[in-house]
Design an enzyme around this catalytic site. Structure first.
Site, PDB file in Angstrom:
ATOM      1  N   ASP A 132       0.809  -1.218   0.000  1.00 20.74           N
ATOM      2  CA  ASP A 132       0.000   0.000   0.000  1.00 20.74           C
ATOM      3  C   ASP A 132       0.845   1.273   0.000  1.00 20.74           C
ATOM      4  O   ASP A 132       0.425   2.291  -0.547  1.00 20.74           O
ATOM      5  CB  ASP A 132      -1.001   0.005   1.153  1.00 20.74           C
ATOM      6  CG  ASP A 132      -0.390  -0.296   2.506  1.00 20.74           C
ATOM      7  OD1 ASP A 132       0.851  -0.426   2.601  1.00 20.74           O
ATOM      8  OD2 ASP A 132      -1.158  -0.397   3.480  1.00 20.74           O
TER       9      ASP A 132
ATOM     10  N   ASP B 263       3.532   0.920  13.183  1.00 21.27           N
ATOM     11  CA  ASP B 263       2.768  -0.335  13.190  1.00 21.27           C
ATOM     12  C   ASP B 263       3.399  -1.477  13.992  1.00 21.27           C
ATOM     13  O   ASP B 263       2.689  -2.196  14.675  1.00 21.27           O
ATOM     14  CB  ASP B 263       2.512  -0.840  11.772  1.00 21.27           C
ATOM     15  CG  ASP B 263       1.639   0.099  10.967  1.00 21.27           C
ATOM     16  OD1 ASP B 263       0.999   0.966  11.569  1.00 21.27           O
ATOM     17  OD2 ASP B 263       1.603  -0.029   9.738  1.00 21.27           O
TER      18      ASP B 263
END
Length: 884
Positions: free
Chosen positions: A70, A480
């Site tokens: 992404d 993350d």
């Protein structure tokens, strides 16, 4: 993990990463002398670390597969090494959004051709439009067709697809599904030109959250997939039947039976859900569709699987469970091309206790699960899982049943069975690519073995980097997955930072004179936002938050580790002695300031906010505003104090509409001098001094001499060497940089989706060339010619030219002869041309200067026949070079 990837890019944008023009100056400074050094770049291995929403196998060539990420580019599978090769590292600073890949397509007619639809955001966060990248050499080099609209590789709905498809019969025809109400687009010239399909009847209407004023969740997700029925065409003529998926719960699937001339809503289709995927089994005449009530990749509470018989128009609900029993949507969807009737799907949004994978060998009439309950909460798995190659995938967790660690996955929207091998399957998750090579054990009652298939694919977003003078060479703060302590850059660390495990680490520091003392801050939904280590980051314990803290912010350790200053989100700047059990508010410095420490004086700390520099000499209790002026007016700034130099501070940052560059202070921030030879700079870091130099080496991600790149200076910024090249740009590198205090020339570079890169000089630690060398290279030279990739009809090669003489060059021209009819097609980091069988490669502006003992590298692609002999001789001007 599921939210911070968005925030990383947004914070990067807010930091001023897009600056299309140099800072306006009253008079142009003299152009700096730019040297170039050849660097070897590698990733500090983490293996994965981000969302892989798409995996695509070529349908006509064995072992040819691609993965899209992404925010971190695209990759090609290397079967010989079972690794992934990055393909979009050449994306530069100004085009940073083109590292987000919304779709990828591999040409089954000509497997050398591959296409990528790129662009990261459809709202204002990414100011540039999207593009379709096309390659005739499997991604070794690219051409770009810019689009008149944006694409969203990191937008909601990015796991649907594929939005980009090549006609399997007439491969000059491609279709692209666009977001934002822009409709369906078509190319008839192999991706060079694009036009909207004017008669396509539906541009989509679904948005995740129409009330979102940022434009992120409120964007119309548009046209989400295109699928050809290859049985309705012949080689060289356009495929007649095409299916298109639309983000519209009532009108999700359209079909053309006349090669796109007209389109109709598919009659009798189910409503109430979004069709995430449409996969056609042309041999059986079935179009399989995976539906969810949401666009993903995080949300989705209900879903169905449907089968459409293309010959009769019959719809059949083939869902493996009743809708009332779903708490997830379906998205991952694949068929076995070797065994028609075998179909698999994923419950992509089943976060707890785990994702689910379903398999049918009778076209969806019956299903089995990858795992099921024996007696709740106990479960039995049809698979085994070995994550020893990426041990951090366990997250250091010890969950209670029915949860297990490692999980089977989450965000499982990419799922593909190898079209040439029924035993191989790969699927993407929010952190890795998993796969198996004995999948058919599932059908015989045995267990299939799952392991990470992700080596080479590095997709972390990097917020901060430190390289202490002793202990581990690298500590990282990541989005993350928190961050890692690398004791060996070539090996995956056993675990990310834990106790606590931040979803995103925002800042790192260590005590300069006591590197065993380390501090980190980060984000956590519930729990502390600061942690400390007394063993160089090997083990951690949580600190205590001051009242009101909502995010990690920045943190600084005193030079001796006895005190800390913290500027968290949600609260003002605070200071403490010891390990954060009793914080006190700091006076004289605004909330949100960036904080750093002097690397010599344990009581001196620095801060910056909105163009003002602040200094504390009492351990962070009070700060005073510096009289320094002319600094950047915004907060897109990063600064560091020099190890071993009291009061020696370097500050980088700014924006194109104001002050922007690199500043240096030698009086503890009381005054700063702007370097006239640096147009823009966004990071600054220090490493081991060059041989014979007394001042540490400087590193920066900057624009110098009109060139954006990663630069090194061994003379306190008087001259600069570009150490990356056009093939190694990695989009945005503006978050952090640091040299290694133990290895001269080694530098660690942050990226926003390509992990931590580290570079080592091949120049043997030489310093930048001085003025006055002859314009024509003289003396000895050596050439290393290496074929790095080879395929039917073409190849890629790297050439390294080394100055083995005693004098520097200020320009070079290397010539050689091909003996097997090879024809040059493209080159980078050199101006190359071919006349007959002779190729001549000349320097470009930034790599003309080559010091004695240093090297310069360039690469090229070329066509070839069955034989591809390496050149036997090279000439630098009239000088014959040795061949390594």
């Amino acid at each position: 993990m599921r939210r911070t990837r968005i925030l990383t890019a947004v914070l990067a944008l807010a930091a001023g990463l897009l600056s299309g023009a140099p800072t306006a100056l009253a008079a142009d400074p003299p152009a700096p002398k730019l040297a170039a050094d050849t660097y070897t770049w590698k990733n500090a291995r983490i293996d994965g670390g981000g969302f892989v929403p798409g995996i695509v196998f070529n349908r006509s060539e064995k072992n040819l597969a691609y993965a899209r990420t992404d925010i971190g580019g695209a990759y090609r599978w290397q079967e010989s090494s079972k690794t992934w090769t990055p393909l979009l590292d050449s994306v530069g600073w100004e085009d940073w959004g083109h590292t987000g890949v919304v779709s990828i397509a591999s040409d089954s007619v000509d497997p050398n051709r591959v296409y990528a639809a790129v662009g990261t955001y459809t709202n204002s966060w990414d100011p540039k439009n999207g593009a379709v990248m096309r390659s005739a050499d499997r991604g070794a080099s690219w051409q770009k067709a810019n689009l008149p609209f944006k694409l969203g590789g990191n937008m909601p709905g990015r796991g649907m697809g594929e939005r980009l498809a090549v006609d399997p019969n007439r491969n000059s025809v491609l279709y692209l599904g666009a977001p934002s109400g822009k409709g369906l687009w078509r190319s008839t010239d192999s991706g060079a030109g694009w036009s909207q399909v004017a008669n396509f009847p539906n541009v989509g209407n679904y948005a995740q959250d129409p009330s979102d004023t940022s434009g992120y969740a409120s964007d119309n997700q548009g046209i989400v997939w295109v699928t050809f029925d290859e049985s309705t065409g012949t080689a060289g003529s356009a495929t007649r039947t095409i299916y298109v998926g639309v983000a519209d719960k009532d009108n999700a699937v359209y079909r053309s039976t006349d090669a796109g001339a007209t389109w109709q809503r598919l009659a009798g289709q189910p409503t109430g859900h979004l069709a995430h995927k449409g996969v056609l089994d042309a041999k059986n005449g079935y179009l399989y569709l995976a539906y969810s009530d949401k666009g993903g990749p995080y949300d989705g509470g209900k879903g169905r699987l449907w089968r459409y018989a293309t010959g009769t128009g019959t719809w059949t609900d083939i869902s493996p469970v009743a809708e009332a029993d779903t708490f997830y949507g379906f998205s991952g969807l694949t068929v076995d091309r070797r065994k028609p009737g075998t179909v698999m799907a994923t419950a992509y949004s089943a976060w707890w206790p785990d994702t689910q994978i379903f398999r049918s060998t009778d076209s969806g009439a019956t299903w089995s699960k990858a795992w099921d309950y024996t007696s709740y909460p106990n479960r039995e798995n049809r698979y085994t899982m070995d994550v020893s190659s990426s041990p951090w995938l366990t997250w250091g967790a010890n969950p209670q049943p029915p949860e297990q660690t490692p999980k089977l996955g989450w965000m499982t929207e990419a799922l593909e069975i190898d079209p040439f091998n029924s035993d191989r399957m790969m699927y993407g998750t929010g952190a890795t690519v998993y796969g198996t090579e004995n999948l058919t054990n599932w059908d015989s009652g045995g267990k299939f073995a799952i392991r990470p298939m992700v080596q080479g694919l590095e997709e972390t977003a990097v917020n901060d980097l430190v390289s202490p003078p002793s202990g581990a060479p690298l500590l990282s703060a990541l989005g993350d997955i928190g961050g890692f302590r690398h004791t060996d850059l070539t090996k995956v660390p056993s675990m990310m930072f834990t106790q606590p495990n931040f979803t995103t680490t925002t800042s790192l520091d260590f005590a300069e004179s006591n590197p065993n003392t380390v501090v980190r801050t980060g984000n956590l939904d519930s729990g502390p936002h600061i942690a400390f280590s007394t063993d160089n980051g090997a083990n951690w314990f949580a600190g205590t938050d001051p009242s009101g803290v909502s995010g990690g912010g920045t943190v600084a350790s005193a030079a001796d580790g006895t005190r800390f200053v913290w500027s968290p989100e949600g609260a003002g700047v605070h200071h403490t002695t010891g390990f954060g059990t009793a914080w006190q508010a700091s006076a004289g410095i605004p909330a949100g300031a960036i904080v750093e420490s002097d690397r010599v004086d344990a009581k001196t700390f620095y801060g910056f906010k909105s163009g003002k520099f602040y200094v504390s000499t009492d351990g962070g209790a009070t700060f005073k505003e510096s009289p320094a002026s002319g600094l950047p007016g915004g907060d897109s700034v990063r600064f560091k104090a020099l190890p071993g130099g009291k009061g020696d501070v370097w500050l980088a940052g700014g924006a194109a509409d104001g002050a922007y560059g690199l500043w240096h202070s030698t009086d503890g921030g009381a005054s700063f001098t702007k370097l006239s030879n640096v147009e823009q700079a966004d990071t600054v870091g220090f490493g081991k001094a060059a041989p014979g130099a007394s001042y540490q080496t400087l590193y920066t991600s900057a624009k110098i001499g009109g060139v954006r790149g990663v630069f090194r200076s061994t003379d306190k910024g008087a001259s600069w060497t570009r150490i990356n090249d056009d093939a190694h740009q990695w989009g945005w590198t503006g978050a952090a940089i640091t040299g290694d205090p133990r290895v001269y020339g080694r530098v660690y570079v942050s990226t926003n989706g390509r992990g931590v890169l580290y570079g080592d000089s091949s120049g043997g630690g030489t310093t930048e060339p001085g003025p006055g060398p002859d314009p024509t290279p003289t003396g000895a030279c050596e050439v290393t010619y290496k074929i790095t990739s080879q395929w039917s009809g073409g190849f890629q090669a790297d050439v390294r030219l080394t100055n083995t003489g005693t004098r520097p060059w200020t320009g070079w021209s290397l010539a050689w002869t091909f003996t097997d009819g090879q024809k040059l097609t493209q080159a980078w980091n050199a101006e190359a041309a071919q006349s007959g069988s002779t190729v001549t490669a000349k320097n470009v502006a930034w790599n003309a200067n080559v010091a004695a003992g240093s090297s310069v590298s360039f690469g090229f692609t070329a066509s070839r026949s069955d034989t591809n002999a390496k050149p036997g001789a090279f000439k630098l001007g009239e000088q014959t070079c040795a061949v390594a």
